[in-house]
Design a protein around this motif. Sequence first.
Motif, mmCIF file in Angstrom:
data_model
loop_
_atom_site.group_PDB
_atom_site.id
_atom_site.type_symbol
_atom_site.label_atom_id
_atom_site.label_comp_id
_atom_site.label_asym_id
_atom_site.label_seq_id
_atom_site.Cartn_x
_atom_site.Cartn_y
_atom_site.Cartn_z
ATOM 1 N N ILE A 199 0.668 -1.250 0.113
ATOM 2 C CA ILE A 199 -0.113 -0.048 -0.092
ATOM 3 C C ILE A 199 0.745 1.193 -0.021
ATOM 4 O O ILE A 199 0.406 2.404 0.010
ATOM 5 C CB ILE A 199 -0.784 -0.130 1.162
ATOM 6 C CG1 ILE A 199 -0.320 0.231 2.569
ATOM 7 C CG2 ILE A 199 -1.821 -1.129 1.338
ATOM 8 C CD1 ILE A 199 -1.140 0.529 3.940
ATOM 9 N N PHE A 200 2.140 1.004 0.210
ATOM 10 C CA PHE A 200 2.977 2.349 0.041
ATOM 11 C C PHE A 200 3.691 2.250 -1.461
ATOM 12 O O PHE A 200 4.748 3.321 -1.715
ATOM 13 C CB PHE A 200 3.875 2.203 1.076
ATOM 14 C CG PHE A 200 3.572 2.268 2.343
ATOM 15 C CD1 PHE A 200 3.012 3.407 3.097
ATOM 16 C CD2 PHE A 200 3.388 1.043 3.244
ATOM 17 C CE1 PHE A 200 2.529 3.271 4.271
ATOM 18 C CE2 PHE A 200 2.829 0.929 4.454
ATOM 19 C CZ PHE A 200 2.465 2.191 4.985
ATOM 20 N N ALA A 201 3.219 1.418 -2.243
ATOM 21 C CA ALA A 201 3.949 1.332 -3.599
ATOM 22 C C ALA A 201 3.220 2.204 -4.477
ATOM 23 O O ALA A 201 2.289 3.049 -4.224
ATOM 24 C CB ALA A 201 4.040 -0.145 -4.007
ATOM 25 N N GLU A 202 3.721 2.060 -5.733
ATOM 26 C CA GLU A 202 3.304 2.829 -6.936
ATOM 27 C C GLU A 202 1.496 2.701 -6.962
ATOM 28 O O GLU A 202 1.003 1.475 -6.701
ATOM 29 C CB GLU A 202 3.766 2.413 -8.297
ATOM 30 C CG GLU A 202 3.473 3.313 -9.624
ATOM 31 C CD GLU A 202 4.286 4.535 -9.493
ATOM 32 O OE1 GLU A 202 4.209 5.364 -10.163
ATOM 33 O OE2 GLU A 202 5.416 4.432 -8.939
ATOM 34 N N ASP A 203 0.657 3.713 -7.424
ATOM 35 C CA ASP A 203 -0.570 3.593 -7.372
ATOM 36 C C ASP A 203 -1.496 3.410 -6.384
ATOM 37 O O ASP A 203 -2.626 3.167 -6.556
ATOM 38 C CB ASP A 203 -0.833 2.422 -8.675
ATOM 39 C CG ASP A 203 -0.177 2.869 -10.017
ATOM 40 O OD1 ASP A 203 -0.031 3.981 -10.383
ATOM 41 O OD2 ASP A 203 0.084 2.184 -10.851
ATOM 42 N N TYR A 204 -0.802 3.594 -5.229
ATOM 43 C CA TYR A 204 -1.806 3.429 -4.110
ATOM 44 C C TYR A 204 -1.871 4.949 -3.512
ATOM 45 O O TYR A 204 -0.811 5.801 -3.452
ATOM 46 C CB TYR A 204 -1.138 2.520 -2.935
ATOM 47 C CG TYR A 204 -1.429 1.222 -3.183
ATOM 48 C CD1 TYR A 204 -2.422 0.569 -2.575
ATOM 49 C CD2 TYR A 204 -0.512 0.377 -4.014
ATOM 50 C CE1 TYR A 204 -2.647 -0.705 -2.804
ATOM 51 C CE2 TYR A 204 -0.681 -0.935 -4.375
ATOM 52 C CZ TYR A 204 -1.716 -1.411 -3.563
ATOM 53 O OH TYR A 204 -1.964 -2.601 -3.779
ATOM 54 N N GLY A 205 -3.069 5.219 -3.081
ATOM 55 C CA GLY A 205 -3.347 6.656 -2.772
ATOM 56 C C GLY A 205 -3.962 6.749 -1.195
ATOM 57 O O GLY A 205 -4.660 5.767 -0.909
ATOM 58 N N ARG A 206 -4.110 7.774 -0.576
ATOM 59 C CA ARG A 206 -4.969 8.141 0.741
ATOM 60 C C ARG A 206 -5.601 9.188 0.556
ATOM 61 O O ARG A 206 -5.169 10.279 0.057
ATOM 62 C CB ARG A 206 -3.704 8.298 1.612
ATOM 63 C CG ARG A 206 -3.147 6.860 1.973
ATOM 64 C CD ARG A 206 -2.135 7.013 3.423
ATOM 65 N NE ARG A 206 -1.077 7.895 3.166
ATOM 66 C CZ ARG A 206 0.207 7.462 2.902
ATOM 67 N NH1 ARG A 206 0.390 6.132 2.915
ATOM 68 N NH2 ARG A 206 1.109 8.536 3.129
ATOM 69 N N LEU A 207 -6.903 8.991 0.874
ATOM 70 C CA LEU A 207 -7.641 10.102 0.853
ATOM 71 C C LEU A 207 -8.307 10.653 2.240
ATOM 72 O O LEU A 207 -8.966 9.716 2.883
ATOM 73 C CB LEU A 207 -8.982 9.951 0.185
ATOM 74 C CG LEU A 207 -10.231 10.938 -0.148
ATOM 75 C CD1 LEU A 207 -9.514 12.316 -0.714
ATOM 76 C CD2 LEU A 207 -11.208 10.438 -1.048
ATOM 77 N N ILE A 208 -7.960 11.837 2.827
ATOM 78 C CA ILE A 208 -8.496 12.018 4.181
ATOM 79 C C ILE A 208 -9.531 13.324 3.988
ATOM 80 O O ILE A 208 -9.302 14.219 3.386
ATOM 81 C CB ILE A 208 -7.302 12.924 4.906
ATOM 82 C CG1 ILE A 208 -5.937 12.018 4.739
ATOM 83 C CG2 ILE A 208 -7.657 12.981 6.345
ATOM 84 C CD1 ILE A 208 -6.163 10.332 5.028
ATOM 85 N N VAL A 209 -10.715 12.899 4.647
ATOM 86 C CA VAL A 209 -11.931 13.715 4.469
ATOM 87 C C VAL A 209 -12.237 14.207 5.811
ATOM 88 O O VAL A 209 -12.316 13.266 6.781
ATOM 89 C CB VAL A 209 -13.197 13.061 3.816
ATOM 90 C CG1 VAL A 209 -14.324 14.041 3.665
ATOM 91 C CG2 VAL A 209 -12.485 12.588 2.318
ATOM 92 N N GLN A 210 -12.675 15.470 5.974
ATOM 93 C CA GLN A 210 -13.325 15.989 7.251
ATOM 94 C C GLN A 210 -14.386 17.103 7.206
ATOM 95 O O GLN A 210 -13.869 17.913 6.038
ATOM 96 C CB GLN A 210 -12.377 16.070 8.405
ATOM 97 C CG GLN A 210 -11.492 17.353 7.952
ATOM 98 C CD GLN A 210 -10.183 17.802 8.844
ATOM 99 O OE1 GLN A 210 -9.140 17.519 8.528
ATOM 100 N NE2 GLN A 210 -10.709 18.124 10.352
ATOM 101 N N GLY A 211 -15.218 17.264 8.127
ATOM 102 C CA GLY A 211 -16.065 18.378 7.921
ATOM 103 C C GLY A 211 -17.435 18.028 8.626
ATOM 104 O O GLY A 211 -17.416 16.988 9.431
ATOM 105 N N ALA A 212 -18.328 18.881 8.302
ATOM 106 C CA ALA A 212 -19.418 18.546 9.074
ATOM 107 C C ALA A 212 -20.205 17.227 8.657
ATOM 108 O O ALA A 212 -20.354 16.841 7.666
ATOM 109 C CB ALA A 212 -20.565 19.624 8.840
#
Length: 290
Positions: A5-18
Amino acid sequence: MTDNIFAEDYGRLIVQGADQPGIVSRVSTVLAEHGANVVALDQTTSDPSGGQFFQRTVFHLPELSVKREALADALDQSLVDDLGLSYRLVEAKRQKRVAILVSKSDHCMLDLLWRQRRGELRMTVPMVISNHPDLGDDVRQFNIPFFHVPVEKNNKEAAEKEHLNLLKGNVDMVVLARYMQVLSGDFLGEIGVPVINIHHSFLPAFMGAGPYQRAKDRGVKLIGATAHYVTEDLDEGPIIEQDVIRVSHRESTREFQRRGADVERSVLSKAVSWHCDDRVIRDGNTTVVF
């Protein structure tokens, strides 16, 4: 999770809000529409009615670097414009650049450098800066640049100006690995990246010099450490990690210090690792850690 999961083509999406209905569905839909496969997801809310929502999603998307801009445009419209949320989109392969500031105590600094060299901390260390020259040879053994920036008692501004010259635009985070100087609000505002600090958990009971001896004199039964983000309010920033161990009258002050150093190393390495993996979300003066 596995290392891929730290290799090519892996991403992280962090979302916050109401918090509001449909956020998880909206995130999943946007990712799926762009060909991404969700491989891990953590989410929580402070209150399902009027609270704050937080989500960390790990996904795989072939040719992520090429498709990132289009994905970000879709997230802007779906999450920001439609739902009023904020987000961060991170390519997992891009390790954070972490500068270390240290004074004379070497235990936290050496632990971070050792873990980074072994691949336990997914980061690069472009430099170590110290207000004393003592640890230069230790740092250079890791093939990392060492900068000695003295701090004059009546002219700390000059040292902070030199720090900014070295750091600004070159790092994604600064770690105070027992750096025994207080950073000014002006510096924190201008550096533009998170700063993490480590200190013993006696605070505020035993502030200042010689805390372990004073704790021993008071007969404390727990010693520990706190890692937190640095703010203008000294040692009062959002806490990332804490831990404690039991002690008794049998241990000497030196043993208190040795065991305290063990806890400091462990707590700081966890906090740095979690931040580098985008597991920590700040919410005012508190944190959510996935």
